[in-house]
Design an enzyme around this catalytic site. Structure first.
Site, PDB file in Angstrom:
ATOM      1  N   MET A   3       5.854  31.242  58.461  1.00 53.68           N
ATOM      2  CA  MET A   3       5.311  31.135  59.827  1.00 53.68           C
ATOM      3  C   MET A   3       4.475  32.360  60.199  1.00 53.68           C
ATOM      4  O   MET A   3       4.843  33.117  61.074  1.00 53.68           O
ATOM      5  CB  MET A   3       6.465  30.942  60.811  1.00 53.68           C
ATOM      6  CG  MET A   3       7.282  29.684  60.546  1.00 53.68           C
ATOM      7  SD  MET A   3       8.840  29.626  61.449  1.00 53.68           S
ATOM      8  CE  MET A   3       9.873  30.746  60.496  1.00 53.68           C
ATOM      9  N   CYS A  55       3.125  39.919  66.779  1.00 52.30           N
ATOM     10  CA  CYS A  55       2.960  38.724  65.966  1.00 52.30           C
ATOM     11  C   CYS A  55       2.838  39.233  64.546  1.00 52.30           C
ATOM     12  O   CYS A  55       2.100  40.205  64.287  1.00 52.30           O
ATOM     13  CB  CYS A  55       1.726  37.926  66.373  1.00 52.30           C
ATOM     14  SG  CYS A  55       1.396  36.534  65.286  1.00 52.30           S
ATOM     15  N   THR A  56       3.532  38.618  63.625  1.00 46.23           N
ATOM     16  CA  THR A  56       3.620  39.177  62.280  1.00 46.23           C
ATOM     17  C   THR A  56       2.299  39.128  61.519  1.00 46.23           C
ATOM     18  O   THR A  56       2.180  39.746  60.461  1.00 46.23           O
ATOM     19  CB  THR A  56       4.733  38.481  61.477  1.00 46.23           C
ATOM     20  OG1 THR A  56       4.573  37.058  61.570  1.00 46.23           O
ATOM     21  CG2 THR A  56       6.097  38.861  62.015  1.00 46.23           C
ATOM     22  N   GLU A  57       1.300  38.416  62.056  1.00 49.05           N
ATOM     23  CA  GLU A  57      -0.017  38.397  61.409  1.00 49.05           C
ATOM     24  C   GLU A  57      -0.960  39.499  61.894  1.00 49.05           C
ATOM     25  O   GLU A  57      -1.960  39.802  61.223  1.00 49.05           O
ATOM     26  CB  GLU A  57      -0.716  37.044  61.637  1.00 49.05           C
ATOM     27  CG  GLU A  57      -0.225  35.917  60.749  1.00 49.05           C
ATOM     28  CD  GLU A  57       1.036  35.282  61.281  1.00 49.05           C
ATOM     29  OE1 GLU A  57       1.734  34.607  60.510  1.00 49.05           O
ATOM     30  OE2 GLU A  57       1.336  35.460  62.485  1.00 49.05           O
ATOM     31  N   THR A 105       9.101  35.895  62.015  1.00 50.41           N
ATOM     32  CA  THR A 105       8.077  35.593  63.004  1.00 50.41           C
ATOM     33  C   THR A 105       8.608  36.052  64.353  1.00 50.41           C
ATOM     34  O   THR A 105       9.819  35.966  64.597  1.00 50.41           O
ATOM     35  CB  THR A 105       7.764  34.090  63.066  1.00 50.41           C
ATOM     36  OG1 THR A 105       7.110  33.767  64.293  1.00 50.41           O
ATOM     37  CG2 THR A 105       9.032  33.257  62.995  1.00 50.41           C
ATOM     38  N   ASN A 106       7.732  36.542  65.211  1.00 52.18           N
ATOM     39  CA  ASN A 106       8.162  36.921  66.564  1.00 52.18           C
ATOM     40  C   ASN A 106       8.391  35.696  67.441  1.00 52.18           C
ATOM     41  O   ASN A 106       9.418  35.553  68.093  1.00 52.18           O
ATOM     42  CB  ASN A 106       7.122  37.833  67.215  1.00 52.18           C
ATOM     43  CG  ASN A 106       7.103  39.234  66.660  1.00 52.18           C
ATOM     44  OD1 ASN A 106       7.811  40.114  67.112  1.00 52.18           O
ATOM     45  ND2 ASN A 106       6.270  39.457  65.636  1.00 52.18           N
ATOM     46  N   THR A 107       7.398  34.789  67.456  1.00 55.92           N
ATOM     47  CA  THR A 107       7.427  33.672  68.396  1.00 55.92           C
ATOM     48  C   THR A 107       8.678  32.816  68.264  1.00 55.92           C
ATOM     49  O   THR A 107       9.278  32.425  69.272  1.00 55.92           O
ATOM     50  CB  THR A 107       6.177  32.787  68.207  1.00 55.92           C
ATOM     51  OG1 THR A 107       5.003  33.565  68.494  1.00 55.92           O
ATOM     52  CG2 THR A 107       6.213  31.579  69.120  1.00 55.92           C
ATOM     53  N   GLN A 149       4.996  23.623  68.512  1.00 55.38           N
ATOM     54  CA  GLN A 149       4.832  24.729  69.459  1.00 55.38           C
ATOM     55  C   GLN A 149       3.861  24.348  70.565  1.00 55.38           C
ATOM     56  O   GLN A 149       4.143  24.508  71.762  1.00 55.38           O
ATOM     57  CB  GLN A 149       4.294  25.975  68.738  1.00 55.38           C
ATOM     58  CG  GLN A 149       5.290  26.717  67.875  1.00 55.38           C
ATOM     59  CD  GLN A 149       4.637  27.878  67.141  1.00 55.38           C
ATOM     60  OE1 GLN A 149       3.417  27.910  66.952  1.00 55.38           O
ATOM     61  NE2 GLN A 149       5.433  28.841  66.717  1.00 55.38           N
TER      62      GLN A 149
END
Length: 233
Positions: free
Chosen positions: A10, A197-199, A83-85, A52
């Protein structure tokens, strides 16, 4: 060494960063040919992203709970939701497994507190920036004030995450836009910026700015290494 459970995919782009950071952390600590013991379950992100944006968080929770159960069954001692979300549904996941969840917001907040940061800017998906599941945890449990971009800024940050970064696209114009948004938050009193956000760390790195950045992927991964290697007593 404990076995680290990873609930990933994710996106897979950021899960790759987790895997690399965790193994590098174990090698740094133990040396030689040591690497991390990991049980990884990777979801199909297209399914998660669709749900989502439909607002069907219960369905995402069911998918991730199934993945978490598989990780637990594979022998993991604790779980990272990579993932943060999707920490939005961490309580539902936790209620269905026996192993603990190492929460990404807690790991980040502890680092912020250690560094004396009490007011921070937050960049992430629109869900993370606008909803309370993440911000309120930082404020209520750790006393950290959280600032987010204005509506236009939130929309830009969100769009770049899903339309570019999750697809592995790195756009210099988007980096400049992000840096401008960060500078605006600093002008409002933010002492640092959470890359929530991990990206995002794929786009903006510490060398790109003098603003102190907190990369949640790296912090979460390092916390996992510490938890995996800690000895009882």
């Amino acid at each position: 060494m404990k076995t680290i459970g990873m609930l990933g995919g994710m996106s897979w782009e950021s899960t790759l960063s987790y895997y690399k950071a965790i193994n590098e952390g174990v090698k740094q600590r133990l040396g030689g040919l040591h690497s991390a013991k990991i049980a990884l379950y990777s979801v199909d992100f297209a399914d998660i992203e669709r749900l989502q944006h439909q607002g069907d968080w219960d369905a995402t929770a069911r998918i991730l709970t199934d993945g978490a159960k598989a990780v637990e069954a594979a022998g993991a001692d604790f779980l990272l939701i990579c993932t943060n979300t999707m920490h939005k549904v961490a309580p539902q996941i936790a209620a269905n497994i026996q192993i603990p969840i190492l929460h990404i917001a807690d790991a980040t907040a502890k680092q912020l507190k250690a560094d004396g940061i009490s007011r921070v800017g937050l960049l992430g998906t629109r869900f993370t920036m606008e909803q309370d599941f993440y911000k309120s945890r930082l404020t209520e449990l750790f006393g950290i004030e959280v600032l987010v971009p204005d509506l236009a800024g939130r929309e830009l940050v969100h769009r770049v995450i899903y339309d570019e970064l999750c697809l592995g696209k790195i756009n210099p114009a988007s980096r400049e836009a992000y840096l401008g948004i960060m500078e605006s938050l600093v002008s409002q009193g933010a002492q640092a910026i959470i890359l929530g956000c991990t990206e995002i760390a794929l786009l903006v790195r510490q060398q790109d700015t003098q603003i102190k950045l907190y990369d949640t992927t790296q912090i979460h991964a390092q916390s996992a290494v510490e938890m995996a290697l800690q000895t009882a007593g």
